[in-house]
Motif scaffolding. Structure first.
Motif, mmCIF file in Angstrom:
data_model
loop_
_atom_site.group_PDB
_atom_site.id
_atom_site.type_symbol
_atom_site.label_atom_id
_atom_site.label_comp_id
_atom_site.label_asym_id
_atom_site.label_seq_id
_atom_site.Cartn_x
_atom_site.Cartn_y
_atom_site.Cartn_z
ATOM 1 N N GLY A 125 -11.989 -35.690 30.824
ATOM 2 C CA GLY A 125 -12.011 -36.961 31.022
ATOM 3 C C GLY A 125 -11.125 -37.756 32.326
ATOM 4 O O GLY A 125 -11.814 -38.360 32.878
ATOM 5 N N TRP A 126 -9.909 -36.769 32.305
ATOM 6 C CA TRP A 126 -9.187 -37.402 33.258
ATOM 7 C C TRP A 126 -9.622 -37.324 34.845
ATOM 8 O O TRP A 126 -9.571 -38.004 35.593
ATOM 9 C CB TRP A 126 -7.711 -36.679 32.992
ATOM 10 N N VAL A 127 -10.007 -35.736 34.902
ATOM 11 C CA VAL A 127 -10.600 -35.201 35.938
ATOM 12 C C VAL A 127 -11.849 -36.175 36.532
ATOM 13 O O VAL A 127 -11.930 -36.449 37.598
ATOM 14 C CB VAL A 127 -10.925 -33.701 36.162
ATOM 15 N N VAL A 128 -12.749 -36.414 35.607
ATOM 16 C CA VAL A 128 -13.999 -37.158 35.951
ATOM 17 C C VAL A 128 -13.684 -38.492 36.576
ATOM 18 O O VAL A 128 -14.032 -39.057 37.350
ATOM 19 C CB VAL A 128 -14.869 -36.991 34.831
ATOM 20 N N GLY A 129 -12.698 -38.998 35.425
ATOM 21 C CA GLY A 129 -12.462 -40.507 35.661
ATOM 22 C C GLY A 129 -11.786 -40.653 37.232
ATOM 23 O O GLY A 129 -12.160 -41.576 37.914
ATOM 24 N N VAL A 130 -10.755 -39.877 37.473
ATOM 25 C CA VAL A 130 -10.089 -40.164 38.709
ATOM 26 C C VAL A 130 -10.915 -39.840 39.828
ATOM 27 O O VAL A 130 -10.916 -40.606 40.901
ATOM 28 C CB VAL A 130 -8.764 -39.250 38.619
ATOM 29 N N SER A 131 -11.763 -38.815 39.711
ATOM 30 C CA SER A 131 -12.814 -38.373 40.915
ATOM 31 C C SER A 131 -13.737 -39.530 40.861
ATOM 32 O O SER A 131 -14.104 -40.107 42.100
ATOM 33 C CB SER A 131 -13.636 -37.114 40.230
ATOM 34 N N MET A 132 -14.016 -40.358 39.864
ATOM 35 C CA MET A 132 -14.978 -41.536 40.154
ATOM 36 C C MET A 132 -14.238 -42.355 40.557
ATOM 37 O O MET A 132 -14.824 -43.172 41.611
ATOM 38 C CB MET A 132 -15.462 -41.894 38.659
ATOM 39 N N GLN A 133 -13.064 -42.862 40.382
ATOM 40 C CA GLN A 133 -12.004 -43.492 40.928
ATOM 41 C C GLN A 133 -12.013 -43.783 42.565
ATOM 42 O O GLN A 133 -12.324 -44.349 43.430
ATOM 43 C CB GLN A 133 -10.807 -44.046 40.701
ATOM 44 N N ILE A 134 -11.804 -42.162 43.016
ATOM 45 C CA ILE A 134 -11.683 -42.036 44.316
ATOM 46 C C ILE A 134 -13.157 -41.891 45.045
ATOM 47 O O ILE A 134 -13.166 -42.883 46.130
ATOM 48 C CB ILE A 134 -11.268 -40.513 44.511
ATOM 49 N N VAL A 135 -14.097 -41.716 44.679
ATOM 50 C CA VAL A 135 -15.548 -41.879 45.215
ATOM 51 C C VAL A 135 -15.787 -43.496 45.121
ATOM 52 O O VAL A 135 -16.204 -43.869 46.326
ATOM 53 C CB VAL A 135 -16.544 -41.259 44.358
ATOM 54 N N ALA A 136 -15.776 -44.099 44.318
ATOM 55 C CA ALA A 136 -15.828 -45.557 44.257
ATOM 56 C C ALA A 136 -15.056 -46.100 45.320
ATOM 57 O O ALA A 136 -15.466 -47.123 46.202
ATOM 58 C CB ALA A 136 -15.637 -46.092 42.853
ATOM 59 N N GLY A 137 -13.744 -45.805 45.511
ATOM 60 C CA GLY A 137 -12.914 -46.483 46.343
ATOM 61 C C GLY A 137 -13.180 -46.234 47.753
ATOM 62 O O GLY A 137 -13.244 -47.157 48.761
ATOM 63 N N THR A 138 -13.891 -44.947 48.285
ATOM 64 C CA THR A 138 -14.175 -44.444 49.197
ATOM 65 C C THR A 138 -15.459 -45.052 49.729
ATOM 66 O O THR A 138 -15.567 -45.633 50.943
ATOM 67 C CB THR A 138 -14.259 -42.972 49.336
ATOM 68 N N ILE A 139 -16.293 -45.083 48.910
ATOM 69 C CA ILE A 139 -17.654 -45.840 49.162
ATOM 70 C C ILE A 139 -17.527 -47.261 49.428
ATOM 71 O O ILE A 139 -18.005 -47.930 50.552
ATOM 72 C CB ILE A 139 -18.746 -45.712 47.893
#
Length: 144
Positions: A125-139
């Motif tokens: 959950g942590w890895v997926v959540g943080v990855s989603m945040q990074i992708v969202a911020g980059t997009i």
């Protein structure tokens, strides 16, 4: 002058979010590290803290889709009725990362010894959540 103050306040806010993300990563790393002896090292702790800091810095305060000044609608009209992907990714990612950190703090404070499956789910959950945040911020930052 006011724009400099606003920019400084925004940078301080984002740094605070990054520190909260790093602290959350530290809690998750501490719990996972106590369950997996191979992950009980400083590199793992540092990696989790950096991941949390970057995720919370980029993903929590994503810039909105550009709007027109007069109508308040989309500037190019291409996303009418569509989902703003970075906003959705950011929301889900923030929830997953924060919930994982919350669960870790609860387990640590209450001194529980959860099964390996639960710890793996928290880590995922942590890895997926943080990855989603990074992708969202980059997009969101690339589309400006």
């Amino acid at each position: 002058m006011q724009t400099r103050v606003r920019k400084a306040a925004h940078v301080l806010e984002r740094l605070g979010l990054a520190m909260a993300g790093a602290a959350s990563g530290l809690f998750v790393a501490a719990l996972v590290g106590t369950s997996h002896s191979a992950l009980t090292n400083q590199a793992f702790l540092l990696l989790m803290m950096i991941g949390g800091a970057v995720g919370f810095y980029l993903g929590i305060d994503t810039p909105p889709h550009p709007l027109t000044a007069l109508s308040g609608g989309p500037a190019d009209g291409t996303w009418v009725g569509k989902i703003d992907t970075p906003e959705l990714l950011s929301a889900i990612g923030t929830f997953l990362a924060a919930f994982s950190a919350f669960a870790c703090v609860g387990v640590i404070v209450l001194r529980h010894d959860p099964h390996l499956v639960w710890i793996s789910m928290i880590m995922a959950g942590w890895v997926v959540g943080v990855s989603m945040q990074i992708v969202a911020g980059t997009i969101a930052r690339l589309r400006r």
